[in-house]
Every structure is written in structure tokens, then in C-alpha cells.
Design an enzyme around this catalytic site. Structure first.
Site, PDB file in Angstrom:
ATOM      1  N   HIS A 165      25.446  18.135 -18.167  1.00  0.00           N
ATOM      2  CA  HIS A 165      25.048  16.727 -18.129  1.00  0.00           C
ATOM      3  C   HIS A 165      25.423  16.097 -16.785  1.00  0.00           C
ATOM      4  O   HIS A 165      24.646  15.329 -16.201  1.00  0.00           O
ATOM      5  CB  HIS A 165      25.713  15.950 -19.267  1.00  0.00           C
ATOM      6  CG  HIS A 165      25.035  16.126 -20.592  1.00  0.00           C
ATOM      7  ND1 HIS A 165      23.691  15.914 -20.778  1.00  0.00           N
ATOM      8  CD2 HIS A 165      25.527  16.498 -21.806  1.00  0.00           C
ATOM      9  CE1 HIS A 165      23.366  16.135 -22.041  1.00  0.00           C
ATOM     10  NE2 HIS A 165      24.472  16.492 -22.688  1.00  0.00           N
ATOM     11  N   HIS A 179      28.137  22.932 -21.435  1.00  0.00           N
ATOM     12  CA  HIS A 179      27.109  21.962 -21.817  1.00  0.00           C
ATOM     13  C   HIS A 179      27.389  20.588 -21.184  1.00  0.00           C
ATOM     14  O   HIS A 179      26.502  19.965 -20.592  1.00  0.00           O
ATOM     15  CB  HIS A 179      27.064  21.844 -23.348  1.00  0.00           C
ATOM     16  CG  HIS A 179      26.183  20.759 -23.869  1.00  0.00           C
ATOM     17  ND1 HIS A 179      24.927  20.998 -24.386  1.00  0.00           N
ATOM     18  CD2 HIS A 179      26.380  19.419 -23.961  1.00  0.00           C
ATOM     19  CE1 HIS A 179      24.394  19.846 -24.771  1.00  0.00           C
ATOM     20  NE2 HIS A 179      25.258  18.872 -24.530  1.00  0.00           N
ATOM     21  N   GLU A 180      28.633  20.129 -21.317  1.00  0.00           N
ATOM     22  CA  GLU A 180      28.989  18.811 -20.769  1.00  0.00           C
ATOM     23  C   GLU A 180      28.933  18.803 -19.243  1.00  0.00           C
ATOM     24  O   GLU A 180      28.503  17.816 -18.635  1.00  0.00           O
ATOM     25  CB  GLU A 180      30.388  18.402 -21.251  1.00  0.00           C
ATOM     26  CG  GLU A 180      30.546  18.315 -22.758  1.00  0.00           C
ATOM     27  CD  GLU A 180      29.493  17.466 -23.454  1.00  0.00           C
ATOM     28  OE1 GLU A 180      28.948  16.536 -22.811  1.00  0.00           O
ATOM     29  OE2 GLU A 180      29.197  17.742 -24.629  1.00  0.00           O
TER      30      GLU A 180
END
Length: 346
Positions: free
Chosen positions: A175, A171-172
Site C-alpha cells: 500500500h 501487503h501493507e
């Protein structure tokens, strides 16, 4: 701008009007995107709304006060202030959350970030950090001066399984891959400029029209322009929050592609449960409040548990939960139940 000028009292009224409009649109705005195509369509429409509002604000400025040297100086000041904040933010975050290089304190995390970054196609992996915080969370940040970071809290390392941790890191990494750190900053500059210019014009118009009739007419005109800009600035901020929520779905999608959508769902559910459990712990009450109110909350995986439960049962229960559409308008992240339902659709 005067701290206790008329803009101080007019702003809540305009916020209420804009909020009423957003509440009316919330059944459309707050829909869970249907898969990757639906998500990209939503992001495109949100950007279109942003551009139209921005164009209306700039057109209003051009047709009334014009882009003079004073305004350009004001815009430069606001932009410089935001850019300086962005440049120093990584160092402040590292101090605030007491981060340490993962290679020194948690080698398995460092290796995991490198492996997942390579799997996701990164030429150079972000630096892995461990934040000395008991709240389970993770965040992506950095800039061209500091490089890219992926920080995972000690609390996250304690509650997540290996597969769930991979999903969180995915997920990170999403980003960073999608450029969210600089994109959100760039999109936030215009609303900030229009909002503060609106407040300045409302106060300036009110106090400059206190003598002759001509000055009163001019002052009234400036006040109305300022009120319109203030309303546009408030609306742009709501649109920006919506766009940020969509980018969270997008990062969830990346995490699911890296580690599997069920692992992403389990990770989100486990963070939610752990956070809810910690909120009732008096010893951690202050730390939880600091996380909830943090100026860096847009960077977290969870915007705000016990070890003995079936996480898959919890995922299904959370997916069935109803969410408050009005509360969501003020959130930087989508509610966990909606994120879980989105992952079902990919």
C-alpha cells in the site's frame, strides 16, 4: 443544503437507479483479475470510467452554472476539509487503536518490517506499531507530517505464523509502495464535491422556484442539474470502491512477491477464520462491531478460528466459495475467496 430538503428524498431513488446499473455490470466489474497484467488492465479501465464520469460532471457544471467564485469557494472548502482530515488522521488512528512503537513492545515485528522494507526496496522503512486490539488485522497509513506507519494488531500477532505475518506486512508495505493512502484521498475529493454540489442545487432549485414562473423555470433547471450531479457523484463512489478493491489485489500481489503467494493465501484465510470466530464471542462483540464500522476500514488488510485446523485445507475451501456480487459493490475490499483465486493466477 437543507437537511430535510428534496435531496434527502431524491437521493435514495437515484442511488437505487445507479445501483441497478451497477448490478447489471457486476458480472464484468466483479471478475477476478487474471494475474498482474489483468489487474493493471482492470485498474486502467476503472480509472478511465472515473475520468469519463468526472468529465461529464464538470462539463455539466461548466455549461450550466459555470465555475464562479461561489463554486470555487465551495470546492476549496470541501478540499480543505478532506486534507485536514488526512493530516490529522494518523494521530486519531494511533489514539483510537492504542498503538505503541513495536521496538518497545514487540521487537521482532520492528525487525521484520525493517527487513521486508529493505527487501522491497524502501529507502526508509515505515514505522512499525502494535495496535492494542484483539481483532486480527493490519493497516498502513501516514502522511508527510507523521511519516509512514505499518500497524499490526495484537490479535494478528497471536494468530499468524511467522511466514503469514511476513505476508501481511508485505501487503501493507505494498500500500505504501503504490501510494494508496494519498491516491485514494485524491480520487475521493471529486466525487465528494460533485455529490454535495448536487444536493445543494436540488434543494436550492426547489426552494428558489417558489414564487414567479421565471423563477420556477430556473429552479426546475437547477433541480435537474443537481439530480444529474447527484447521480454522477453516487456512481463515482461506486467506481471508487471498485478501484479500492483492485488496489487490495495489488497489495496482495506485493505481499506474495515479498513472502510467497501461498503464505499470502494462508494469512488471508487465517484472518478470515479468526474474525468469523471472534464475531461469535460475546466479550468481543463490541470491539468487532467497532472494527467493522470503523471510518478507517479502507486501510485494513481485511474488511470484515480456531487453532486446530489445516490452514491449507481452509484455503482450498474458501477458494471454492461463491460470493454475492451485489454485496461486493458496497465493499471496500474484495471478498477473501476472490483474493485467494487472484493469487492463484499470479
Amino acid at each position: 443544503m437543507f437537511l430535510w430538503g428534496p435531496s434527502f428524498f431524491i437521493e435514495p431513488l437515484l442511488t437505487a437507479l445507479v445501483l441497478a446499473l451497477m448490478v447489471g455490470l457486476s458480472p464484468i466489474i466483479n471478475k477476478v483479475p487474471k494475474g498482474e497484467r489483468g489487474l493493471k488492465l482492470f485498474m486502467g479501465l476503472t480509472l478511465l470510467a472515473y475520468v469519463l464520469l468526472l468529465y461529464s460532471g464538470y462539463s455539466l457544471i461548466a455549461s450550466t452554472i459555470g465555475f464562479n467564485a461561489t463554486l470555487m469557494g465551495f470546492a476549496l472548502f470541501v478540499t480543505a476539509f478532506a486534507v485536514i482530515q488526512w493530516l490529522i488522521a494518523p494521530w486519531l488512528i494511533n489514539i483510537m487503536y492504542r498503538t505503541k512503537p513495536a521496538e518497545e513492545v514487540e521487537p521482532r515485528l520492528a525487525e521484520m518490517v525493517k527487513a521486508l522494507a529493505a527487501k522491497a526496496g524502501f529507502k526508509k522503512p515505515p514505522k512499525a506499531l502494535v495496535a492494542d486490539v484483539n481483532i486480527p488485522n493490519a493497516f498502513a497509513y501516514g502522511n508527510f507530517l507523521t511519516g509512514k506507519y505499518v500497524a499490526v494488531t495484537r490479535g494478528m500477532l497471536n494468530v499468524a505464523t511467522e511466514e503469514e505475518l511476513e505476508a501481511v506486512i508485505g501487503h501493507e508495505l505494498g500500500h505504501h509502495r503504490h501510494g494508496d493512502v494519498w491516491l485514494i484521498l485524491a480520487l475521493s475529493l471529486a466525487p465528494m464535491l460533485i455529490y454535495y454540489l448536487g444536493r445543494v442545487l436540488v434543494d436550492w432549485g426547489f426552494f428558489s422556484g417558489a414564487t414567479s414562473r421565471d423563477e420556477r423555470n430556473e429552479g426546475s433547471a437547477l433541480m435537474f442539474v443537481g439530480m444529474a450531479l447527484l447521480a454522477i457523484g453516487i456512481a463515482l463512489n461506486f467506481v471508487l470502491l471498485q478501484f479500492n478493491r483492485l488496489r487490495e489485489y495489488y497489495a496482495d500481489l506485493h505481499g506474495a512477491k515479498v513472502s510467497g503467494k501461498r503464505n499470502m493465501q494462508r494469512a488471508l484465510a487465517r484472518i478470515h477464520l479468526a474474525f468469523e470466530s471472534l464475531k461469535s464471542d460475546p466479550a468481543l462483540k463490541e470491539e468487532v462491531a467497532r472494527f467493522v464500522d470503523s471510518p478507517a476500514k479502507m486501510l485494513f488488510i481485511y474488511a470484515f478460528a480456531e487453532p486446530f485446523y489445516d490452514i491449507d485445507d481452509i484455503v482450498e475451501r474458501l477458494k471454492a466459495e461463491r460470493t454475492n456480487p451485489i454485496v461486493e459493490l458496497f465493499m471496500s475490499h474484495p471478498p477473501i475467496p476472490k483474493r485467494l483465486r487472484f493469487l492463484d493466477a499470479i
